[in-house]
Design a protein around this motif. Structure first.
Motif, PDB file in Angstrom:
ATOM      1  N   GLY A  34       0.815  -1.208   0.000  1.00 12.02           N
ATOM      2  CA  GLY A  34       0.000   0.000   0.000  1.00 12.02           C
ATOM      3  C   GLY A  34       0.851   1.262   0.000  1.00 12.02           C
ATOM      4  O   GLY A  34       2.063   1.222   0.245  1.00 12.02           O
ATOM      5  N   PHE A  35       0.202   2.390  -0.267  1.00 11.56           N
ATOM      6  CA  PHE A  35       0.889   3.677  -0.343  1.00 11.56           C
ATOM      7  C   PHE A  35       0.086   4.718   0.433  1.00 11.56           C
ATOM      8  O   PHE A  35      -1.136   4.797   0.310  1.00 11.56           O
ATOM      9  N   LEU A  36       0.784   5.528   1.218  1.00 11.61           N
ATOM     10  CA  LEU A  36       0.150   6.602   1.980  1.00 11.61           C
ATOM     11  C   LEU A  36       0.781   7.933   1.620  1.00 11.61           C
ATOM     12  O   LEU A  36       1.993   8.096   1.709  1.00 11.61           O
ATOM     13  N   HIS A  37      -0.072   8.885   1.206  1.00 13.39           N
ATOM     14  CA  HIS A  37       0.369  10.264   1.012  1.00 13.39           C
ATOM     15  C   HIS A  37      -0.180  11.094   2.157  1.00 13.39           C
ATOM     16  O   HIS A  37      -1.402  11.174   2.364  1.00 13.39           O
ATOM     17  N   ILE A  38       0.705  11.711   2.910  1.00 15.06           N
ATOM     18  CA  ILE A  38       0.326  12.605   4.007  1.00 15.06           C
ATOM     19  C   ILE A  38       0.634  14.025   3.569  1.00 15.06           C
ATOM     20  O   ILE A  38       1.786  14.361   3.295  1.00 15.06           O
ATOM     21  N   ASP A  39      -0.404  14.848   3.495  1.00 20.11           N
ATOM     22  CA  ASP A  39      -0.234  16.233   3.073  1.00 20.11           C
ATOM     23  C   ASP A  39      -0.574  17.147   4.248  1.00 20.11           C
ATOM     24  O   ASP A  39      -1.738  17.267   4.630  1.00 20.11           O
ATOM     25  N   ASP A  40       0.451  17.756   4.819  1.00 19.92           N
ATOM     26  CA  ASP A  40       0.264  18.641   5.969  1.00 19.92           C
ATOM     27  C   ASP A  40      -0.486  19.891   5.534  1.00 19.92           C
ATOM     28  O   ASP A  40       0.008  20.673   4.727  1.00 19.92           O
ATOM     29  N   ASN A  41      -1.678  20.065   6.093  1.00 19.15           N
ATOM     30  CA  ASN A  41      -2.504  21.231   5.765  1.00 19.15           C
ATOM     31  C   ASN A  41      -2.100  22.445   6.590  1.00 19.15           C
ATOM     32  O   ASN A  41      -2.723  23.497   6.494  1.00 19.15           O
ATOM     33  N   TYR A  42      -1.080  22.273   7.391  1.00 22.36           N
ATOM     34  CA  TYR A  42      -0.436  23.281   8.243  1.00 22.36           C
ATOM     35  C   TYR A  42      -0.667  22.954   9.715  1.00 22.36           C
ATOM     36  O   TYR A  42      -1.786  22.958  10.197  1.00 22.36           O
ATOM     37  N   GLY A  43       0.413  22.653  10.403  1.00 23.83           N
ATOM     38  CA  GLY A  43       0.359  22.365  11.823  1.00 23.83           C
ATOM     39  C   GLY A  43       0.366  20.899  12.193  1.00 23.83           C
ATOM     40  O   GLY A  43       0.401  20.539  13.366  1.00 23.83           O
ATOM     41  N   MET A  44       0.367  20.033  11.204  1.00 19.66           N
ATOM     42  CA  MET A  44       0.312  18.592  11.444  1.00 19.66           C
ATOM     43  C   MET A  44       1.687  17.962  11.682  1.00 19.66           C
ATOM     44  O   MET A  44       1.813  16.930  12.338  1.00 19.66           O
TER      45      MET A  44
END
Length: 213
Positions: free
Chosen positions: A100-110
């Motif tokens: 599997g693949f996970l994309h984590i996109d910080d929306n600011y503050g994460m």
């Protein structure tokens, strides 16, 4: 445990050709549900422009659910706290090691919170910078300078970090970029069209890396 992992690999293999994506729901108080129009818009852009055939109905799955194995691509975003319990940590680790693949996109503050939780998932691995020559930056559209800047927050350069296993990028963490804001409907953030296009093209690269490469 051996037989559980064999089952997981088998289930994932059956689903790798289905081209399904999902938003990852997590605990801790962070707004996992932010940017609701982002992933649907990105999927449509990919289907229209890079010959993918991704289901445009976007699911939501919880970190600890076996349902994550139905989706080769998971997208995670938010502004605040993230927490994985022991069961969720193991489930996510098995998912990623199984293909599997996970994309984590910080929306600011994460960022500070997700870094801590990822050390639970991968105690022996670190997030490392992804070189600008990596296929994720050129598989559909060329980004010779790496990750584009979509929204200004702290005036810092955008960063793309990853976790690898046997040279496979299995997790991509993007921050100080805010790709998801650029994927949203135009009226949400009033981004110029060229900025939205950059965000969508970079997102298409990520999708193509997962589904076509």
């Amino acid at each position: 445990m051996k037989y559980v992992l064999v089952f997981i690999v088998s289930v994932l293999a059956l689903n790798l050709s289905s081209q399904e994506v999902a938003v990852l729901k997590y605990k801790g108080g962070g707004d996992w549900y932010s940017n609701p129009t982002a992933l649907p818009n990105l999927v449509k852009f990919c289907n229209d422009n890079i010959d993918t055939n991704i289901n445009e109905s976007i699911a939501t799955v919880e970190v600890g659910s076996v349902d994550i194995f139905q989706y080769p691509f998971l997208h995670m975003t938010g502004h605040g706290n993230v927490f994985f319990n022991e069961e969720e940590t193991e489930n996510l680790r098995n998912y990623l090691f199984s293909g599997g693949f996970l994309h984590i996109d910080d929306n600011y503050g994460m960022e500070p919170y997700i870094r801590k939780e990822l050390k639970k998932v991968f105690p022996n691995k670190d997030l490392i910078p992804i070189p600008k020559t990596h296929p994720v930056f050129n598989t559909a559209f060329d980004f010779p300078n790496g990750l584009p800047k979509i929204h200004e927050h702290d005036g810092k350069a955008p960063r793309a970090l990853g976790i690898f296993e046997d040279n496979r990028l299995l997790l991509l963490f993007t921050f100080e970029s805010d790709l998801g804001d650029g994927w949203e409907d135009p009226e949400v953030h009033n981004d110029p069209e060229d900025v939205r296009e950059k965000a969508l093209k970079m997102g298409a690269n990520i999708m193509k890396y997962v589904f076509i490469n």
